[in-house]
Enzyme design. Structure first.
Site, PDB file in Angstrom:
ATOM      1  N   GLY A   1       2.808   8.219 -26.279  1.00 45.52           N
ATOM      2  CA  GLY A   1       1.351   8.066 -26.311  1.00 45.52           C
ATOM      3  C   GLY A   1       0.696   8.322 -24.961  1.00 45.52           C
ATOM      4  O   GLY A   1       1.342   8.766 -24.002  1.00 45.52           O
TER       5      GLY A   1
ATOM      6  N   TYR B   1      -7.461  -7.043 -33.661  1.00 44.74           N
ATOM      7  CA  TYR B   1      -6.714  -6.303 -32.629  1.00 44.74           C
ATOM      8  C   TYR B   1      -6.401  -7.224 -31.449  1.00 44.74           C
ATOM      9  O   TYR B   1      -5.252  -7.353 -31.026  1.00 44.74           O
ATOM     10  CB  TYR B   1      -7.534  -5.085 -32.164  1.00 44.74           C
ATOM     11  CG  TYR B   1      -7.041  -4.495 -30.864  1.00 44.74           C
ATOM     12  CD1 TYR B   1      -5.792  -3.890 -30.780  1.00 44.74           C
ATOM     13  CD2 TYR B   1      -7.818  -4.560 -29.699  1.00 44.74           C
ATOM     14  CE1 TYR B   1      -5.335  -3.365 -29.577  1.00 44.74           C
ATOM     15  CE2 TYR B   1      -7.361  -4.042 -28.496  1.00 44.74           C
ATOM     16  CZ  TYR B   1      -6.121  -3.447 -28.438  1.00 44.74           C
ATOM     17  OH  TYR B   1      -5.666  -2.938 -27.255  1.00 44.74           O
TER      18      TYR B   1
HETATM   19  C1  UD1 Z   1     -12.694  -0.391 -25.878  1.00 45.44           C
HETATM   20  C2  UD1 Z   1     -12.104  -1.440 -26.773  1.00 45.44           C
HETATM   21  C3  UD1 Z   1     -10.997  -2.145 -26.042  1.00 45.44           C
HETATM   22  C4  UD1 Z   1      -9.967  -1.162 -25.540  1.00 45.44           C
HETATM   23  C5  UD1 Z   1     -10.642  -0.128 -24.674  1.00 45.44           C
HETATM   24  C6  UD1 Z   1      -9.646   0.938 -24.285  1.00 45.44           C
HETATM   25  C7  UD1 Z   1     -13.929  -2.170 -28.212  1.00 45.44           C
HETATM   26  C8  UD1 Z   1     -14.911  -3.245 -28.528  1.00 45.44           C
HETATM   27  N1  UD1 Z   1     -13.133  -2.370 -27.181  1.00 45.44           N
HETATM   28  O1  UD1 Z   1     -13.312  -1.023 -24.776  1.00 45.44           O
HETATM   29  O2  UD1 Z   1     -10.381  -3.060 -26.899  1.00 45.44           O
HETATM   30  O3  UD1 Z   1      -8.978  -1.835 -24.796  1.00 45.44           O
HETATM   31  O4  UD1 Z   1     -11.697   0.484 -25.413  1.00 45.44           O
HETATM   32  O5  UD1 Z   1     -10.189   1.809 -23.349  1.00 45.44           O
HETATM   33  O6  UD1 Z   1     -13.858  -1.155 -28.881  1.00 45.44           O
HETATM   34  N2  UD1 Z   1     -20.029   4.016 -25.063  1.00 45.44           N
HETATM   35  C9  UD1 Z   1     -21.141   4.796 -25.319  1.00 45.44           C
HETATM   36  N3  UD1 Z   1     -20.989   5.886 -26.134  1.00 45.44           N
HETATM   37  C10 UD1 Z   1     -19.814   6.237 -26.702  1.00 45.44           C
HETATM   38  C11 UD1 Z   1     -18.665   5.447 -26.433  1.00 45.44           C
HETATM   39  C12 UD1 Z   1     -18.809   4.333 -25.619  1.00 45.44           C
HETATM   40  O7  UD1 Z   1     -22.237   4.499 -24.845  1.00 45.44           O
HETATM   41  O8  UD1 Z   1     -19.757   7.239 -27.440  1.00 45.44           O
HETATM   42  C13 UD1 Z   1     -20.158   2.855 -24.182  1.00 45.44           C
HETATM   43  C14 UD1 Z   1     -19.784   1.546 -24.863  1.00 45.44           C
HETATM   44  O9  UD1 Z   1     -20.899   0.987 -25.486  1.00 45.44           O
HETATM   45  C15 UD1 Z   1     -19.297   0.732 -23.665  1.00 45.44           C
HETATM   46  C16 UD1 Z   1     -18.727   1.770 -22.701  1.00 45.44           C
HETATM   47  O10 UD1 Z   1     -19.266   3.011 -23.111  1.00 45.44           O
HETATM   48  O11 UD1 Z   1     -20.380   0.112 -23.062  1.00 45.44           O
HETATM   49  C17 UD1 Z   1     -17.224   1.849 -22.761  1.00 45.44           C
HETATM   50  O12 UD1 Z   1     -16.839   1.981 -24.104  1.00 45.44           O
HETATM   51  P1  UD1 Z   1     -15.318   2.258 -24.536  1.00 45.44           P
HETATM   52  O13 UD1 Z   1     -14.788   3.416 -23.798  1.00 45.44           O
HETATM   53  O14 UD1 Z   1     -15.308   2.312 -26.034  1.00 45.44           O
HETATM   54  O15 UD1 Z   1     -14.530   0.990 -23.981  1.00 45.44           O
HETATM   55  P2  UD1 Z   1     -14.735  -0.588 -24.296  1.00 45.44           P
HETATM   56  O16 UD1 Z   1     -15.718  -0.802 -25.360  1.00 45.44           O
HETATM   57  O17 UD1 Z   1     -14.953  -1.265 -22.998  1.00 45.44           O
END
Ligand code: UD1
Length: 342
Positions: free
Chosen positions: A12, A150
């Protein structure tokens, strides 16, 4: 000094980078992976980078008979347990899958270790076990409030590993990852999400690479400096180095029975808009984006106090945000469809 490490989930995203770091540190590796969310091409490329072929045992971590065979055939000194499922949203819809694969899978593995007399393990946990934090930065002593199946499935394994360690004098560590991003600087291995990416970096990478049209920024009315959520993004090669430091600590210094939880983060938080600005600077063009509603379950600010890893095994993150974006972008450009072309 140099040992044989069984890496479950080694094909992975985090596993492949960790294999490179282990091999470069002189360890031998054995990989167990069912390839449900990974490609054998990743292992071939790990072999290329490290200059040594990597042997894959394709199978399920819940298969006790297979585990017995692996431990009988290979002189395993330490297990790095990375195999698991990790989509928070999916876990809410299908908790059974998460407890079967993550929790039962770990129980099968630890039980097989016990039968074989293997007494060192590093478990791939997550900072999501903290849930919505009362204070940031998060130390390992912060309250544990897992909010999804999870997170619960991972925390259950942390407790399980601590129990095995105490009962059988194992040396063990639970690693709590913050947000792993980026790719190996060669551009040969990186994150290859199945379907639409759920996380920020791979989503931006695919918009920049013209595979997707527009990034949605989930909320800009949070109580942060610019209104978007802040996270502790960590370069996957730093994370990989953290695993090697943890393994070497278990091999050389740890006391029997111990099983601390250790954060792997940088201690530095960046907002979604700051990340986007760095990506645009890296690519040299604008990346289409729009403000969208908040995503359920997001917390405003989430970052590590990484001092525990520094004091326990002398590790700290070294790569900055510019490097994370540059390496992630190089991987995306060189592999626009991930490992599919191999
Ligand atoms: C997520 C997971 C976490 C995991 C981690 C791995 C959730 C709630 N948590 O964390 O369990 O360990 O990924 O990296 O899913 N964002 C946008 N647009 C997007 C995608 C994300 O604005 O298309 C924002 C999100 O709202 C967040 C930030 O970017 O504020 C980071 O998001 P993401 O990369 O999904 O990570 P986490 O939510 O912190």
């Amino acid at each position: 000094m140099h040992s044989t490490i069984l890496v479950t989930g080694g094909a992975g995203y985090i596993g492949s980078h960790t294999l490179v770091a282990l091999l470069e540190d002189g360890h031998r590796v054995v990989v167990l992976d069912d390839l449900s969310n990974a490609s054998p091409a990743a292992l071939a490329r790990v072999g290329e980078i490290a200059g040594k072929p990597v042997q894959l045992i394709r199978g399920d971590v819940r298969d006790g008979a297979l585990l017995d065979q692996i431990f009988a055939m290979h002189p395993i000194d330490c297990v790095l347990h990375l195999a698991g499922v990790k989509a928070v949203g999916e876990s809410v819809a299908n908790p059974q899958k998460y407890f079967e694969i993550n929790t039962q899978g770990s129980l099968a593995l630890f039980s097989a270790m016990q039968r074989a007399g293997v007494a060192r393990a590093v478990f791939s946990s997550t900072a999501t076990v903290y849930g919505a934090p009362e204070f940031v930065p998060l130390t390992e002593a912060a309250a544990l409030r897992p909010e999804s199946p999870y997170a619960t499935s991972k925390l259950a394994v942390e407790y399980m590993l601590a129990g095995f360690a105490r009962a059988h004098s194992w040396r063990a560590i639970n690693l709590r990852y913050f947000n792993p991003v980026g790719a190996h600087p060669s551009g040969r291995i990186g994150e290859d999400p199945l379907g639409e990416p759920a996380n920020l970096f791979p989503y931006i990478a695919q918009v920049a690479g013209k595979r997707r049209q527009i990034l949605s920024i989930f909320g800009n009315d949070y109580p942060t400096a610019d209104g978007t959520c802040e996270r502790d993004y960590i370069h996957v090669c730093d994370l990989a180095a953290g695993h090697v430091a943890a393994v070497n600590y278990l091999l050389n210094h740890a006391m029997p029975g111990e099983c601390p939880a250790v954060n792997l983060g940088t201690g530095q938080a960046y907002s979604v808009l700051q990340v986007l600005a760095q990506w645009q600077a890296t690519c040299g063009f604008d990346i289409a984006h729009q403000i969208a509603p908040r995503r359920a379950g997001d917390v405003p600010s989430y970052f590590a106090n990484p001092a525990g890893a520094q004091s326990l095994f002398g590790w700290r993150a070294r790569q900055d945000l510019a490097r994370m974006c540059a390496d992630h972008w190089a991987w995306q450009q060189q592999n626009p469809h991930g490992y599919n072309a191999d």
